[in-house]
Enzyme design. Sequence first.
Site, PDB file in Angstrom:
ATOM      1  N   CYS A  40      32.254  37.818  39.597  1.00 30.25           N
ATOM      2  CA  CYS A  40      31.731  39.236  40.544  1.00 30.25           C
ATOM      3  C   CYS A  40      32.404  38.580  41.693  1.00 30.25           C
ATOM      4  O   CYS A  40      32.615  37.306  42.435  1.00 30.25           O
ATOM      5  CB  CYS A  40      30.715  39.938  40.436  1.00 30.25           C
ATOM      6  N   HIS A  41      32.803  39.251  42.574  1.00 30.17           N
ATOM      7  CA  HIS A  41      33.481  38.945  43.911  1.00 30.17           C
ATOM      8  C   HIS A  41      32.735  39.956  45.083  1.00 30.17           C
ATOM      9  O   HIS A  41      31.672  40.995  44.960  1.00 30.17           O
ATOM     10  CB  HIS A  41      34.885  39.491  43.844  1.00 30.17           C
ATOM     11  N   THR A  85      40.790  36.105  46.013  1.00 28.16           N
ATOM     12  CA  THR A  85      41.903  35.138  47.255  1.00 28.16           C
ATOM     13  C   THR A  85      42.351  35.979  48.092  1.00 28.16           C
ATOM     14  O   THR A  85      42.969  35.298  48.887  1.00 28.16           O
ATOM     15  CB  THR A  85      43.140  35.454  46.091  1.00 28.16           C
ATOM     16  N   ARG A 132      37.742  27.127  42.612  1.00 27.21           N
ATOM     17  CA  ARG A 132      38.250  27.331  42.245  1.00 27.21           C
ATOM     18  C   ARG A 132      39.932  27.323  42.175  1.00 27.21           C
ATOM     19  O   ARG A 132      40.140  27.837  43.324  1.00 27.21           O
ATOM     20  CB  ARG A 132      38.118  28.940  42.059  1.00 27.21           C
ATOM     21  N   ARG A 138      50.575  36.298  41.683  1.00 25.04           N
ATOM     22  CA  ARG A 138      51.209  37.702  42.265  1.00 25.04           C
ATOM     23  C   ARG A 138      50.140  37.311  43.093  1.00 25.04           C
ATOM     24  O   ARG A 138      49.769  38.190  44.176  1.00 25.04           O
ATOM     25  CB  ARG A 138      50.699  38.485  41.939  1.00 25.04           C
ATOM     26  N   TYR A 165      42.724  29.990  37.114  1.00 23.06           N
ATOM     27  CA  TYR A 165      42.884  31.086  36.798  1.00 23.06           C
ATOM     28  C   TYR A 165      44.111  30.872  36.717  1.00 23.06           C
ATOM     29  O   TYR A 165      44.532  30.231  37.391  1.00 23.06           O
ATOM     30  CB  TYR A 165      42.302  32.028  37.395  1.00 23.06           C
ATOM     31  N   HIS A 189      38.753  34.165  31.942  1.00 23.11           N
ATOM     32  CA  HIS A 189      39.608  35.967  30.994  1.00 23.11           C
ATOM     33  C   HIS A 189      40.396  35.490  30.308  1.00 23.11           C
ATOM     34  O   HIS A 189      41.280  35.888  30.125  1.00 23.11           O
ATOM     35  CB  HIS A 189      40.343  36.326  32.325  1.00 23.11           C
ATOM     36  N   ASP A 265      33.292  40.607  36.811  1.00 24.09           N
ATOM     37  CA  ASP A 265      34.429  40.623  37.695  1.00 24.09           C
ATOM     38  C   ASP A 265      34.445  42.286  38.209  1.00 24.09           C
ATOM     39  O   ASP A 265      35.451  42.537  39.776  1.00 24.09           O
ATOM     40  CB  ASP A 265      35.818  41.084  36.871  1.00 24.09           C
ATOM     41  N   ASN A 270      43.033  44.228  42.068  1.00 25.58           N
ATOM     42  CA  ASN A 270      43.782  44.812  41.265  1.00 25.58           C
ATOM     43  C   ASN A 270      44.798  45.477  40.444  1.00 25.58           C
ATOM     44  O   ASN A 270      45.419  45.145  39.901  1.00 25.58           O
ATOM     45  CB  ASN A 270      44.648  43.018  41.114  1.00 25.58           C
TER      46      ASN A 270
END
Length: 312
Positions: A40-41, A85, A132, A138, A165, A189, A265, A270
């Site tokens: 999670c973020h 990011t 990470r 993208r 990732y 993922h 997540d 996005n």
Amino acid sequence: MTEPTDTTTAFEKTPGWLDWYADPSRPRYRMPAGAVDAHCHVFGPGHEFPFAPERKYTPCDASKDQLYALRDHLGFARNVVVQATCHGADNSAMADALKASKGTARGVATIRPDISEGELRELHAAGVRGVRFNFVKRLVDASPRQALLDVVERIAPYGWHVVLYFEAPDLPDLRDFFLSIPVPLVIDHMGRPDVTKDPEGPEFEAFLDFLRARPDTWCKVTCPERLTVDGPLALDGEQLAYRDVVPFARRVVEEFPDRVLWGTDWPHPNLRSHMPDDGLLVDFIPHIATTPELRRKLLVDNPMRLYWPEER
Ligand code: 0GY
């Protein structure tokens, strides 16, 4: 949820940005005690923790208090907060969330090779246990591989791991580099499979082969809402969210029961077509981990071994 659900930010959000789901249902599936949301973020809040100039998107705010309210609502006991990011290599929002958690959150950072030893020590004390490396074009500009290996050299003495990732078509090019990384790996993922392809076909088999080649590699069986093509609900006799992702996740859970992790997540950066109800996401778990033993490993034993080994 009773916590505030304000998602506005001091920054202008990316056009079309979908805010996280403000009123998730209570999951019908009751998780075992001690379950960990291992992906999670936090985003900002932007007025307190500004987003990085080099970011590729500007999200809504998603604060630590909102994350921890969701944790309690869904029935998780702990979180692993992964640096997003949009914050670049400024880990302060993530580290602030860890410090506020009273030991119930650990973190994954983004660092540059020239980080000072003092900063590294501080991140470790806050609860960071990994870095990470992001290969999704993208989201980030490419980093030279040598710079990534230099980062590995800095983190290895702390016992940290590397979270990777990437998207499935890029694995053949990245595989040898990944095999050369001399610390444990965690894959986000499921390496982003194309779920319109055969889960027994060569592309997903290549991913499973990679997991077979590195017994110190863990896999997050996460993000059905991101990987699905069918969408959130496939109505076909029974209601099952993200049905097209199930065979992929189930294969990983069944072959590598001691190396899988699960996470929400949240706040789901996005996503363009729909924002998941996090309660429904939790209800997805029994479809991919089909026995109580598999679920206990996925939700408790495995993340505890990786992120809180001192408590085992
Ligand atoms: C995820 C996925 C995404 C974004 C990020 O750090 C990030 O910006 O991870 C994505 O856009 O696929 O794991 O949150």
